[in-house]
Design a protein around this motif. Structure first.
Motif, short mmCIF file in Angstrom:
data_model
loop_
_atom_site.label_atom_id
_atom_site.label_comp_id
_atom_site.label_asym_id
_atom_site.label_seq_id
_atom_site.Cartn_x
_atom_site.Cartn_y
_atom_site.Cartn_z
N VAL A 119 11.97 60.83 3.86
CA VAL A 119 11.61 59.44 3.59
C VAL A 119 10.93 58.87 4.83
N VAL A 120 9.82 58.19 4.63
CA VAL A 120 9.07 57.60 5.72
C VAL A 120 9.43 56.11 5.82
N ASN A 121 9.85 55.69 7.01
CA ASN A 121 10.30 54.31 7.22
C ASN A 121 9.35 53.52 8.13
N ILE A 122 8.07 53.80 8.03
CA ILE A 122 7.09 53.09 8.86
C ILE A 122 7.14 51.59 8.56
N ASP A 123 7.22 51.25 7.29
CA ASP A 123 7.23 49.83 6.92
C ASP A 123 8.45 49.10 7.48
N LEU A 182 4.74 51.35 17.73
CA LEU A 182 5.95 50.73 17.17
C LEU A 182 7.14 50.75 18.15
N ASP A 183 6.93 51.35 19.32
CA ASP A 183 7.98 51.44 20.34
C ASP A 183 9.27 51.98 19.74
N CYS A 184 9.16 53.22 19.23
CA CYS A 184 10.32 53.82 18.56
C CYS A 184 10.31 55.34 18.77
N GLN A 185 11.27 55.99 18.20
CA GLN A 185 11.39 57.44 18.22
C GLN A 185 11.00 57.99 16.85
N PRO A 186 10.58 59.27 16.78
CA PRO A 186 10.23 59.86 15.48
C PRO A 186 11.34 59.72 14.44
N ALA A 187 12.58 59.81 14.87
CA ALA A 187 13.71 59.67 13.93
C ALA A 187 13.80 58.27 13.32
N ASP A 188 13.19 57.29 13.98
CA ASP A 188 13.16 55.94 13.41
C ASP A 188 12.17 55.86 12.25
N LEU A 189 11.22 56.79 12.22
CA LEU A 189 10.16 56.77 11.20
C LEU A 189 10.40 57.74 10.06
#
Length: 70
Positions: free
Chosen positions: A4-8, A55-62
């Motif tokens: 699942v992609v959580n970019i939004d 997005l100032d995040c880690q790949p696992a956040d996305l």
């Protein structure tokens, strides 16, 4: 699909528009939409890196793995 992609979700947390993110990573709005809506078959590491930077995040956040039930 179990990925699942959580970019939004991250865009909402960072209060960034699709236009800002697309311009920040150097892709079209159409390609960002494909990524956001779980329609992409693959993601380049360079695109993932750019998303994390903007997005100032880690790949696992996305990206999230949710196993399919039998």
């Amino acid at each position: 699909m179990p990925i699942v992609v959580n970019i939004d979700v991250m865009m909402a947390k960072r209060k960034l528009s699709a236009t800002e993110v697309a311009e920040g990573i150097g892709i079209t709005l159409a390609n960002l939409s494909v990524l956001k809506n779980n329609k992409a078959k693959a993601v380049r590491f360079s695109t993932l890196e750019a998303l994390c930077k903007v997005l100032d995040c880690q790949p696992a956040d996305l990206l999230e793995y949710i196993p399919e039930k039998d």
